[in-house]
Scaffold this active site. Structure first.
Site, PDB file in Angstrom:
ATOM      1  CB  SER A 176     -13.131  55.746 111.021  1.00  0.00           C
ATOM      2  OG  SER A 176     -12.276  56.617 110.742  1.00  0.00           O
ATOM      3  CB  THR A 177     -12.164  57.837 114.932  1.00  0.00           C
ATOM      4  OG1 THR A 177     -12.112  58.612 114.005  1.00  0.00           O
ATOM      5  CG2 THR A 177     -11.272  58.298 116.319  1.00  0.00           C
TER       6      THR A 177
END
Length: 364
Positions: A176-177
């Site tokens: 994700s991030t």
């Protein structure tokens, strides 16, 4: 508790006003200033010393990318890009992530006011994450032309001669991030005959096609958005299209990609949970799983299911993660065999594949 102090940089007065309102409604953050261009922003950052900047991609006088490049080289700080949902916007946003932006928000081309209001939670979540993110200082070589540093790294990777094993194994990646750059670091270091790689990276629609094309130009393996029903082949990587879940299924002797719409899982679509659950069910001991940097807990439980089904699992360590959320949850769930710095993950995969090359591996 001290509030997260945010400076908003955007050439649109409407966007500046909306983002200020969204940020100031949160009890734990405040917009301490707004700037219409990078020159005004530079002074504001110097005087106000904010915790996070939101930065428009395309602005007059100096575009967001030039400004971000200078900022990350001279005074690294958490940046959330605000980009447009266009092909050009996607390309520039990916460049911003390369330069060290923590994350991005994609604003609609039309209906900006209503669109940003709908994105309020997403925006404030990303500002919170950015405030705590691990930053990396941008280093630019003296001959910083257009050729990425990854090209040299890719050329130096020895061919692993994994051969027949590559048709039996599949590598699964969840991120994700910070994951666009982390996934790239893994993929550019894989040999052309490596097993298929299937990836769920949290990304909105409109960005994964550009991301796949960018990786395809850097890697020895072929990289593309996954297409529903296509056969999963060695030497190829398949990325979940933004807005769709990706899973794997069996079709006779082959594995195939299944790309489907559906409800978000763990608030995400695509969801790592969906991909990893299918890996546990379908691929079993022939799977290798990676959990890379990211916010939240998506995929942690399913990664434990993969381990229980016989997979070999590696989790990125805290020191090299932009955000340690998803890896931390995977470790807490008992899903990890090893926790490694990002640069050691691809070599470990190759080593693991070579060490199992002599075993009899039958598909389950």
């Amino acid at each position: 508790m001290a509030k997260t102090r945010v400076v908003v940089v955007d050439d649109s007065a409407l966007v500046r006003s909306l983002l200020t309102e969204i940020i100031n409604r949160q009890p734990d953050m405040e917009c301490v200033g707004t700037a219409s261009d990078p020159f005004a922003a530079r002074e504001m950052i110097r005087n106000l010393n904010p915790d996070v900047i939101t930065l428009d991609v395309e602005m007059p006088r100096m575009d967001g990318i030039d400004f971000l490049s200078k900022l990350m080289r001279l005074r690294p700080m958490p940046v959330v890009m605000v980009s447009t949902l266009t092909e050009r916007g996607a390309e520039v946003t990916l460049r911003a992530l390369e330069l060290g932006a923590v994350d991005f928000v994609a604003k609609p081309k039309i209906g900006v006011a209503d669109g940003l209001k709908l994105l309020a939670q997403d925006i404030t979540d990303k500002v919170r994450v950015a405030a705590k993110a691990h930053l990396r200082r941008l280093v630019v070589s003296a001959s910083a032309g257009d050729a990425p540093a990854e090209t040299a790294a890719r050329a130096a990777v020895p061919v692993a001669n994994l051969g027949r094993l590559s048709t039996e194994k599949i590598i699964f990646i969840g991120a994700s991030t910070g994951g666009t750059e982390a996934t790239k670091e893994v993929l550019v270091n894989l040999p052309p005959d490596c097993p298929a790689v299937v990836i769920t990276q949290h990304m909105p629609p409109g960005f994964t096609k550009s991301y796949a094309a960018r990786l395809d130009g850097l890697c020895r393996i072929r990289v593309a958005e996954a297409r529903d029903g296509e056969r999963i082949l060695p030497g190829h990587a398949y990325i979940a299209p933004g807005g769709f879940h990706l899973s794997v299924e069996r079709s006779g002797a082959n594995y195939i990609a299944r790309v489907q719409d559906g409800e978000p899982v763990n608030r995400h679509k695509p969801s790592v949970e969906v991909l990893f659950k299918s890996a546990a069910r379908v691929v079993g001991p022939n799977a290798l799983a990676l959990m890379l940097t990211g916010m939240g807990a998506d995929g942690a439980k399913a990664m434990k299911e993969m381990r229980d089904a016989g997979s070999y699992n590696v989790v990125q360590d805290e020191a090299t993660c932009v955000v340690f959320g998803m890896p931390r949850e995977a470790i807490a769930a008992g899903a990890a065999h090893e926790v490694l710095p990002l640069t050691q993950i691809a070599p470990k995969l190759i080593e693991r594949l070579r060490s199992t090359a002599g075993m009899s591996l039958n598909r389950v």
